[in-house]
Motif scaffolding. Sequence first.
Motif, mmCIF file in Angstrom:
data_model
loop_
_atom_site.group_PDB
_atom_site.id
_atom_site.type_symbol
_atom_site.label_atom_id
_atom_site.label_comp_id
_atom_site.label_asym_id
_atom_site.label_seq_id
_atom_site.Cartn_x
_atom_site.Cartn_y
_atom_site.Cartn_z
ATOM 1 N N ALA A 10 0.810 -1.219 0.000
ATOM 2 C CA ALA A 10 0.000 0.000 0.000
ATOM 3 C C ALA A 10 0.842 1.268 0.000
ATOM 4 N N ASP A 11 2.071 1.188 -0.458
ATOM 5 C CA ASP A 11 2.931 2.366 -0.559
ATOM 6 C C ASP A 11 3.041 2.782 -2.011
ATOM 7 N N THR A 12 3.363 4.026 -2.215
ATOM 8 C CA THR A 12 3.652 4.469 -3.580
ATOM 9 C C THR A 12 5.151 4.381 -3.788
ATOM 10 N N ASP A 13 5.558 4.203 -5.032
ATOM 11 C CA ASP A 13 6.988 4.140 -5.319
ATOM 12 C C ASP A 13 7.483 5.436 -5.929
ATOM 13 N N LYS A 14 6.651 6.448 -5.951
ATOM 14 C CA LYS A 14 7.073 7.743 -6.491
ATOM 15 C C LYS A 14 7.792 8.543 -5.420
ATOM 16 N N ASN A 15 8.817 9.237 -5.836
ATOM 17 C CA ASN A 15 9.493 10.160 -4.941
ATOM 18 C C ASN A 15 8.696 11.457 -4.902
ATOM 19 N N ALA A 16 8.820 12.174 -3.829
ATOM 20 C CA ALA A 16 8.167 13.477 -3.762
ATOM 21 C C ALA A 16 8.830 14.400 -4.773
ATOM 22 N N GLY A 17 8.061 15.260 -5.381
ATOM 23 C CA GLY A 17 8.617 16.196 -6.345
ATOM 24 C C GLY A 17 8.297 15.798 -7.766
ATOM 25 N N ILE A 18 8.947 16.453 -8.674
ATOM 26 C CA ILE A 18 8.690 16.253 -10.103
ATOM 27 C C ILE A 18 9.634 15.193 -10.641
ATOM 28 N N GLU A 19 9.078 14.253 -11.369
ATOM 29 C CA GLU A 19 9.883 13.191 -11.992
ATOM 30 C C GLU A 19 10.311 13.666 -13.381
ATOM 31 N N TRP A 20 11.454 14.323 -13.447
ATOM 32 C CA TRP A 20 11.930 14.910 -14.698
ATOM 33 C C TRP A 20 12.287 13.846 -15.737
ATOM 34 N N ASP A 21 12.616 12.624 -15.308
ATOM 35 C CA ASP A 21 13.033 11.566 -16.235
ATOM 36 C C ASP A 21 11.890 10.695 -16.723
ATOM 37 N N ASP A 22 10.659 10.977 -16.317
ATOM 38 C CA ASP A 22 9.520 10.195 -16.812
ATOM 39 C C ASP A 22 9.378 10.364 -18.320
ATOM 40 N N ARG A 23 8.861 9.331 -18.957
ATOM 41 C CA ARG A 23 8.604 9.404 -20.396
ATOM 42 C C ARG A 23 7.499 10.417 -20.673
#
Length: 91
Positions: A10-23
Amino acid sequence: MTDHPSTFQADTDKNAGIEWDDRASLHRTDDGGGVLDKGKGLRSGTFAQLIAHMMLLPEEERGQYYIDKMGDRKYSAAEVANLAKHPAYPG
């Protein structure tokens, strides 16, 4: 590069902030959307790369485009211009 939240424990794997390397992909605002919208991208790359590309366009033309960040949402030209000024922007 994460495009969606994980359901592991039940956790998210996203870091806080903007994911600049996302597609991401660059689209024209008048491309019609629809079922095949993902295939109508003019250019693809990381979110940061497409922000940089969009900022190279003349200011009066930027409104004709948007960035579709995978697993996130669509970013208008005004939002892209603000993100290009973000202190964490790697460009």
